[in-house]
Enzyme design. Structure first.
Site, PDB file in Angstrom:
ATOM      1  N   HIS A  52       0.885  -1.256  -0.191  1.00 50.16           N
ATOM      2  CA  HIS A  52      -0.018   0.002   0.021  1.00 50.16           C
ATOM      3  C   HIS A  52       0.826   1.216   0.059  1.00 50.16           C
ATOM      4  O   HIS A  52       0.957   2.068  -0.941  1.00 50.16           O
ATOM      5  CB  HIS A  52      -1.008  -0.050   1.274  1.00 50.16           C
ATOM      6  CG  HIS A  52      -1.758  -1.201   1.686  1.00 50.16           C
ATOM      7  ND1 HIS A  52      -2.679  -1.449   0.593  1.00 50.16           N
ATOM      8  CD2 HIS A  52      -1.500  -2.114   2.466  1.00 50.16           C
ATOM      9  CE1 HIS A  52      -3.322  -2.635   1.402  1.00 50.16           C
ATOM     10  NE2 HIS A  52      -2.683  -3.080   2.300  1.00 50.16           N
TER      11      HIS A  52
HETATM   12  C1  BDR Z   1      -2.823   1.058   5.424  1.00 49.98           C
HETATM   13  O1  BDR Z   1      -2.922   0.632   6.618  1.00 49.98           O
HETATM   14  C2  BDR Z   1      -1.944   0.309   7.276  1.00 49.98           C
HETATM   15  O2  BDR Z   1      -1.867  -1.145   7.861  1.00 49.98           O
HETATM   16  C3  BDR Z   1      -0.646   0.103   6.195  1.00 49.98           C
HETATM   17  O3  BDR Z   1       0.381   0.622   6.610  1.00 49.98           O
HETATM   18  C4  BDR Z   1      -1.361   0.863   5.180  1.00 49.98           C
HETATM   19  O4  BDR Z   1      -0.840   2.489   5.302  1.00 49.98           O
HETATM   20  C5  BDR Z   1      -3.551   0.098   4.378  1.00 49.98           C
HETATM   21  O5  BDR Z   1      -4.836  -0.049   4.590  1.00 49.98           O
END
Ligand code: BDR
Ligand code: CA
Length: 317
Positions: free
Chosen positions: A248
């Site tokens: 992500h």
């Molecule tokens: C986001 O939530 C966190 O767990 C990850 O680092 C990312 O920024 C994804 O939904």
């Protein structure tokens, strides 16, 4: 005869607001290693773990990669208007799977992240770009405290929200949005240009066998740490959705280096602040049915192969 030389391209100065977190940690590594980026500071928020842990993780990662000169400022301990609900993917420390990272000797800045941001923006000769890879607690508080400095933020590229559910592996809400939806609303209403890189797009940059094979070829201490991080980080995805870890935050960071990795569409994003099952849901109005002007550019498609090539190249020596 003189030869015309192409003007040297200056690296883009950025501030990174994050909650490391394995995928945030990879984004930090990319920001430091990319010649296209000048990482001028890291501000940290709660999110994937409590603030003391996310700050410690940021310090340890920066020290490990030889970037101990990058200032780190600790920010919000909790969302602006709600209790903290931690992210679930990264384990109790927020960065499980890397016990051999050295403890940081590097110190945290004396200023709160929000005041550090203000000071850095005030001193900057030009408006700065911000990449945000966590809940927007720090940036929401910044909007409340330093409205007069908003014009010093050139734009924000944020990993968060979910805009178009194409399959059952895309959840109806996304962690960074639902962890602090009030902060998100403040940032969306601030008028600062925002690119949102949502879960529906980041769930297309998955680390599966072919990607592990490429990472495995990077036979350096850094390459090995990244693989160890990914192996821990994918557990939740693998057991609950049957897919590898989604990168992500690295995707949001990569857009500073190459914005053509995604296509975007402008739209107005509304945030659900009262839902019980949909708290923090981000509802994009792509057809302008609300009659509200767009408050974000929303990533809608990604070239995953080109993203991974960029990442492998940044990790290679
Ligand atoms: C986001 O939530 C966190 O767990 C990850 O680092 C990312 O920024 C994804 O939904
Ligand atoms: Ca994050």
């Amino acid at each position: 005869m003189t030869t015309a030389q192409a003007p040297a391209v200056r690296p883009t100065p950025i501030l990174l607001d994050c909650d490391p977190g394995h995928d945030d940690a990879i984004a930090i590594v990319m920001a430091h290693r990319s010649p296209a980026i000048d990482l001028v500071g890291v501000t940290v928020t709660c999110g994937n773990a409590e603030i003391d842990k996310t700050v410690s993780n940021a310090l340890r990662v920066l020290q490990f990669i030889g970037a101990a000169d990058v200032p780190v400022a600790a920010g919000c301990r909790r969302p602006l208007a709600r209790p903290l609900v931690l992210g679930a993917a990264d384990g109790p420390s927020g960065l499980e799977g890397s016990p051999y990272l050295p403890a940081a000797t590097k110190a945290v800045e004396p200023l709160h992240a929000v005041d550090f941001l203000a000071e850095t923006l005030r001193k900057a000769p030009e408006p700065l770009r911000i990449v945000a890879t966590g809940p927007l607690c720090n940036l929401g508080l910044f909007v409340l405290k330093y409205r007069q400095l908003l014009s010093k933020i050139k734009d924000i590229t944020w990993m968060g929200g979910v805009f178009y559910r194409k399959s059952e592996i895309i959840t109806p809400t996304e962690f960074n949005a639902s962890c602090d939806p009030e902060a998100l609303r403040l940032v969306l209403d601030s008028g600062v240009p925002l690119t949102a890189v949502g879960l529906d797009v980041t769930m297309q940059v998955l680390v599966e066998s072919p990607q592990y094979a490429e990472f495995g070829k990077i036979d350096t201490a850094l390459g090995r740490v990244v693989v160890d991080w990914l192996k821990f980080y994918e557990r939740l995805h693998r057991t609950s959705m049957g897919v590898g870890g989604a990168l992500h935050d690295p995707l949001a960071l990569a857009l500073i280096v190459d914005p053509t990795l995604v296509r975007t569409r402008p739209a107005h994003i509304a945030v659900d602040l009262s839902g019980s099952f949909t708290l923090g849901a981000t509802v994009a109005d792509f057809w302008n049915e609300r009659g509200m002007p767009p408050n974000a550019n929303i990533a809608t498609e990604v070239d995953a192969d080109r993203f991974f090539d960029l990442l492998y190249n940044l990790l290679r020596d």
